[in-house]
Motif scaffolding. Structure first.
Motif: not given
Length: 359
Positions: A128, A130, A327, A331
């Motif tokens: 991740s 994020s 993508c 994020e």
């Protein structure tokens, strides 16, 4: 992130000179981090690794703790691949698995491009980004890397492996399992795509053509995929890929003392890479109000014994790097692209479909 491990090594050497000491790790594939000679000689290191671990034949163990040497304040708090290999040899610990254990606590992660950009690898590693700041070194390569990450080949053997894995998965789960309808839906779709592939390849051979280029729109129509039924299939794909992870984790955690029948039952490690590829490709194609249809191309190719094309295959080609780059840009908190050859910046930004306010 950078293009090669050699470039990452140079980055880590510079990082070691800094006075700051946030926790870190470096990621690499089994080819770089595996120490088992049997696995390294294999054509499929991942499968051989799983088999050796299952049979308790690998002396390099997986442990869930971070070695004190690699923690902040430890003698190896700033390390590279060679440091992990050296530690693994000395303490009989798997460096590949150890890098993933350290990843869970790392503030800085060094890794090659494809670990972040390739949707399949990123999903497998559960990476991740994020709220992260992503720094891409040698970023002039990123357009091609994005295209390559969205492109894949499919041959008959890939369909057979996927269908076999789905069938074995069906045998692994209970008859009352609520995911059975999803499994059946995915199996039927993959089987229908396989049938379509074989029919079109046979047609090409009959009319003596080497390849056939098709649009995503026409192919999806032939696959009977549309905006109305894709959410149903997307749900099914997500369910099955999650089930795959659960089954694999359960098998890895099972006690090694079984009877013969239990070992046969527990040795299953599903290979659903093709299912993951199709799931990601179709999901991306349907995004952006289906405008992404024009950003992919499907090519059917007949084997050419005299060339590199050794078998009949389907090439799903990503034509627009922005499909993949969005993508990660959607994020991450921020993305910094570093290179000496990014000009012209306006064209580069347009290709990636992202705005860079600071240049």
């Amino acid at each position: 992130t950078s293009r090669t491990h050699q470039q990452l090594k140079q980055l880590i050497n510079e990082y070691k000179r800094l006075p700051y000491n946030p926790s870190m790790t470096i990621l690499g594939g089994r080819k770089k981090l595996c120490l088992n000679k049997t696995a390294l000689k294999s054509d499929d290191i991942s499968t051989t690794c799983q088999k050796l671990m299952k049979e308790n034949k690998c002396i390099f163990k997986m442990e869930s703790t971070i070695p004190k040497e690699f923690r902040p304040g430890g003698v190896k708090e700033k390390f590279d691949i060679e440091d992990m290999l050296e530690y693994g040899k000395k303490h009989f610990r798997c460096p590949y698995h150890m890098s993933l254990v350290i990843l869970s606590k790392a503030d800085i992660v060094f890794c090659p491009y494809n670990y972040i950009i390739d949707p399949v690898i990123k999903t497998i590693l559960e990476l991740s980004i994020s709220r992260s700041i992503l720094i891409v070194d040698e970023a002039h390569n990123i357009e091609n890397v994005c295209r390559e990450s969205g492109t894949f080949h499919v041959a008959t053997v890939d369909f057979m492996v996927a269908l076999k894995s789905l069938s074995e998965m069906r045998n692994q789960i209970e008859s009352e399992d609520p995911d059975i309808p999803s499994l059946e839906a995915v199996s039927e779709l993959i089987q229908s795509i396989h049938n379509w592939f074989e029919e079109n390849i046979n047609l090409l051979k009959f009319i003596k053509k080497k390849e056939l280029i098709k649009t995503v729109s026409s192919v999806f129509q032939e696959w009977n995929l549309n905006a109305k039924n894709w959410p149903f299939y997307k749900f099914a794909f997500d369910k099955i890929l999650t089930k795959k992870m659960v089954l694999s984790n359960n098998n890895n955690n099972n006690n090694n003392e079984h009877n013969e029948e239990e070992e046969k039952h527990d040795s299953y490690h599903p290979n659903l890479s093709l299912v993951e590829r199709f799931s990601i490709f179709i999901t991306l194609a349907f995004q952006n109000n289906m405008d992404n249809f024009n950003k992919f191309q499907i090519v059917l190719q007949i084997s050419q014994p005299n060339n590199d094309q050794k078998e009949d295959n389907m090439l799903v080609s990503c034509l627009d790097p922005s499909v993949i780059f969005k993508c990660i840009s959607n994020e991450a908190h921020s993305i910094i692209l570093a290179s000496g050859t990014l000009s012209p910046l306006l064209t580069f930004s347009s290709e990636l479909g992202a705005k860079f306010p600071i240049q």
